[in-house]
Scaffold this motif. Structure first.
Motif, short mmCIF file in Angstrom:
data_model
loop_
_atom_site.label_atom_id
_atom_site.label_comp_id
_atom_site.label_asym_id
_atom_site.label_seq_id
_atom_site.Cartn_x
_atom_site.Cartn_y
_atom_site.Cartn_z
N VAL A 157 9.18 -0.23 3.23
CA VAL A 157 9.47 -0.03 1.81
C VAL A 157 10.87 0.54 1.73
O VAL A 157 11.33 1.25 2.61
CB VAL A 157 8.46 0.94 1.16
CG1 VAL A 157 8.74 1.10 -0.33
CG2 VAL A 157 7.04 0.46 1.38
N SER A 158 11.59 0.23 0.66
CA SER A 158 12.96 0.70 0.53
C SER A 158 13.03 2.22 0.54
O SER A 158 12.27 2.90 -0.16
CB SER A 158 13.56 0.17 -0.78
OG SER A 158 14.74 0.85 -1.11
N ALA A 159 13.95 2.77 1.33
CA ALA A 159 14.19 4.21 1.31
C ALA A 159 14.66 4.65 -0.07
O ALA A 159 14.35 5.76 -0.53
CB ALA A 159 15.24 4.58 2.35
N ALA A 160 15.41 3.77 -0.77
CA ALA A 160 15.88 4.08 -2.11
C ALA A 160 14.72 4.25 -3.08
O ALA A 160 14.74 5.13 -3.95
CB ALA A 160 16.82 2.98 -2.60
N VAL A 161 13.69 3.42 -2.95
CA VAL A 161 12.51 3.54 -3.81
C VAL A 161 11.83 4.88 -3.56
O VAL A 161 11.44 5.59 -4.50
CB VAL A 161 11.52 2.39 -3.56
CG1 VAL A 161 10.21 2.63 -4.30
CG2 VAL A 161 12.13 1.07 -4.02
N GLY A 162 11.68 5.26 -2.29
CA GLY A 162 11.07 6.55 -1.98
C GLY A 162 11.84 7.70 -2.56
O GLY A 162 11.26 8.63 -3.15
N GLY A 192 0.82 -1.22 0.00
CA GLY A 192 0.00 0.00 0.00
C GLY A 192 0.85 1.26 0.00
O GLY A 192 0.56 2.23 -0.72
N ALA A 193 1.91 1.27 0.79
CA ALA A 193 2.79 2.44 0.85
C ALA A 193 3.50 2.67 -0.48
O ALA A 193 3.56 3.81 -0.98
CB ALA A 193 3.82 2.25 1.97
N ALA A 194 4.02 1.60 -1.08
CA ALA A 194 4.70 1.75 -2.37
C ALA A 194 3.73 2.24 -3.45
O ALA A 194 4.06 3.11 -4.26
CB ALA A 194 5.33 0.42 -2.79
N GLY A 195 2.52 1.68 -3.46
CA GLY A 195 1.53 2.10 -4.44
C GLY A 195 1.12 3.55 -4.26
O GLY A 195 0.93 4.28 -5.24
N LEU A 196 0.99 4.01 -3.01
CA LEU A 196 0.59 5.39 -2.75
C LEU A 196 1.65 6.37 -3.23
O LEU A 196 1.34 7.38 -3.87
CB LEU A 196 0.34 5.57 -1.25
CG LEU A 196 0.00 7.00 -0.78
CD1 LEU A 196 -1.30 7.47 -1.44
CD2 LEU A 196 -0.10 7.06 0.72
N ALA A 205 11.99 9.24 2.09
CA ALA A 205 12.78 8.02 2.22
C ALA A 205 12.61 7.41 3.61
O ALA A 205 12.48 6.19 3.76
CB ALA A 205 14.25 8.32 1.94
N GLY A 206 12.61 8.27 4.64
CA GLY A 206 12.44 7.78 6.00
C GLY A 206 11.07 7.17 6.23
O GLY A 206 10.94 6.11 6.86
N VAL A 207 10.03 7.83 5.72
CA VAL A 207 8.67 7.30 5.87
C VAL A 207 8.54 5.97 5.14
O VAL A 207 7.94 5.01 5.64
CB VAL A 207 7.64 8.32 5.35
CG1 VAL A 207 6.25 7.69 5.29
CG2 VAL A 207 7.63 9.56 6.23
N ALA A 208 9.11 5.91 3.93
CA ALA A 208 9.06 4.66 3.16
C ALA A 208 9.73 3.52 3.91
O ALA A 208 9.21 2.41 3.99
CB ALA A 208 9.72 4.87 1.79
#
Length: 405
Positions: free
Chosen positions: A237-242, A189-193, A229-232
């Motif tokens: 979820v990966s900080a790198a993805v964020g 859900g986090a990655a999709g948002l 990045a921190g929230v991700a």
């Protein structure tokens, strides 16, 4: 006294990195292997272990990875991302099959069990986005035609981590089905948002960030990136993805201005990241697992080259570009260490940690070399096998001209 020692140690590290970078540039090499060797020399079991600055360097290393992925994301728009994902998702499946299976097979052959097999599969599957982003910049290939293919494979891997890491965490902790499912749902859900906001409201975000004052632009972009990045990471979820998706969300003059302002910071903290990796590798733990790690590294280096070649061929890239794409994907790094660390902390298999460390160290040193030399070696070998065959002029669709920015 502590602060004085910290300043002396950190200042010495930065100075040493600068000198190593100048040495590498003199011979037209990537400085990454030299940064890693410096970390080995001053890390656990090294010549002169550091003490006071270790925590500071760890924070700097995290920022380095975040900035590397942010800068890579600034090169492309949200539309580019969605288009590439739709086009290249078969490459992600091939990538997983070719590179995860060797790790799982080795773990099972060594008798480590299914959980260790899942862990080692992740170690061998995921390329190092941080190392590859730095290498592409060092070699001046960010604008090449094959770079979007490389980027698509890396993004698919990073997004897959949003599913894989919660699964591994649940497995190594022995969590039940319900707990593991909740963790996985939160991560997805986090990655999709974040991806939805980047694609749908990218222009609004760019207007919010935009400023004519370079100081304000730098602070807002850097603060927003580290916050996301921190929230991700907090949501598994990966900080790198964020960080990458923040870069994707910014466009136009904002992206250009942020790229110019953040480039020096990226170079500084990226160098710190590679030193930090070396600092946490005990040289004495490498020899006992060197042979199996070396064999696994050779096999998965070849499978990564095959992955990049196949993905670039599918995208209509010329033969030289295919070899460059394959060679660029070889390096493993930050994700592999994180995955192995989960298993080591849970006591899954004592030998898994040293094997993963030796494996990653081999490929993080070999990766910049394969990125640089795979295409020239493949071209030389092709000409040697067919010396009388004239070279074919590339079609317009396969031209090696950089992508227009």
């Amino acid at each position: 006294m502590h602060s004085a020692v910290l300043l002396i140690e950190f200042g010495s590290i930065i100075l040493g990195l600068g000198l190593l970078g100048r040495f590498a540039a003199r011979f037209h090499l990537s400085p990454i292997p030299l940064y890693l060797l410096a970390g080995l020399a001053f890390g656990e079991g090294g010549l002169l272990p550091l003490g006071a600055s270790e925590e500071f360097i760890a924070t700097g290393a995290e920022i380095g990875v975040i900035l590397l992925l942010l800068m890579l994301g600034l090169e492309y728009t949200a539309t580019d991302l969605v288009s590439n994902l739709k086009t290249h998702y078969p490459s992600g499946l091939v990538d997983c099959a070719l590179n995860a299976l060797p790790g799982a097979a080795v773990a099972l052959l060594l008798g480590w069990g299914p959980v260790a097999a899942v862990v080692l599969a992740g170690v061998t599957w995921i390329s190092s986005s941080g190392v590859i982003a730095k290498v592409l910049g060092d070699l001046g290939r960010v604008g090449n035609r094959e770079t979007p293919v490389i980027l698509s494979v890396l993004v698919l891997e990073d997004l897959a981590m949003a599913v894989y890491l919660p699964i591994v965490t649940a497995l190594v902790a022995g969590a039940g089905l319900m707990a593991g499912s909740v963790t996985l749902a939160i991560a997805l859900g986090a990655a999709g948002l974040v991806l939805f906001l980047a694609v749908r409201y990218g222009r609004v975000i760019s207007r919010f960030v935009s400023s004519d004052d370079p100081e304000k632009l730098l602070l807002v972009v850097l603060g927003l990136t580290i916050l996301v990045a921190g929230v991700a990471q907090q949501l598994q979820v990966s900080a790198a993805v964020g960080a990458f998706l923040v870069g994707i969300a910014l466009s136009g003059e904002v992206a250009e201005g942020a790229h110019t302002l953040l480039s020096p910071l990226r170079d500084l903290f990226a160098a710190v990241f590679f030193v930090f990796f070396g600092l946490h590798t005990d040289p004495s733990s490498i020899p006992p697992v060197l042979l199996p790690a070396l064999g696994l590294a050779v096999v998965t280096a070849l499978t990564k080259i095959a992955t990049g070649y196949w993905a670039a061929r599918r995208a209509g890239i010329s033969v030289k570009g295919r070899w460059r794409a394959g060679g660029a994907l070889v390096a493993r790094g930050e994700f592999s260490i994180v995955i192995a660390g989960l298993a080591v902390a849970a006591g899954i298999e004592p030998s898994l940690g040293p094997l993963a460390t030796a494996y990653v160290l081999i490929l993080v040193v070999l990766g910049p070399l394969t990125a640089r030399y795979t295409e020239p070696v493949a071209t030389w070998w092709s000409r040697r096998r067919e010396p009388g065959r004239p070279e074919r002029a590339p079609r317009a669709a396969e031209a090696e001209a950089p992508v227009a920015e």
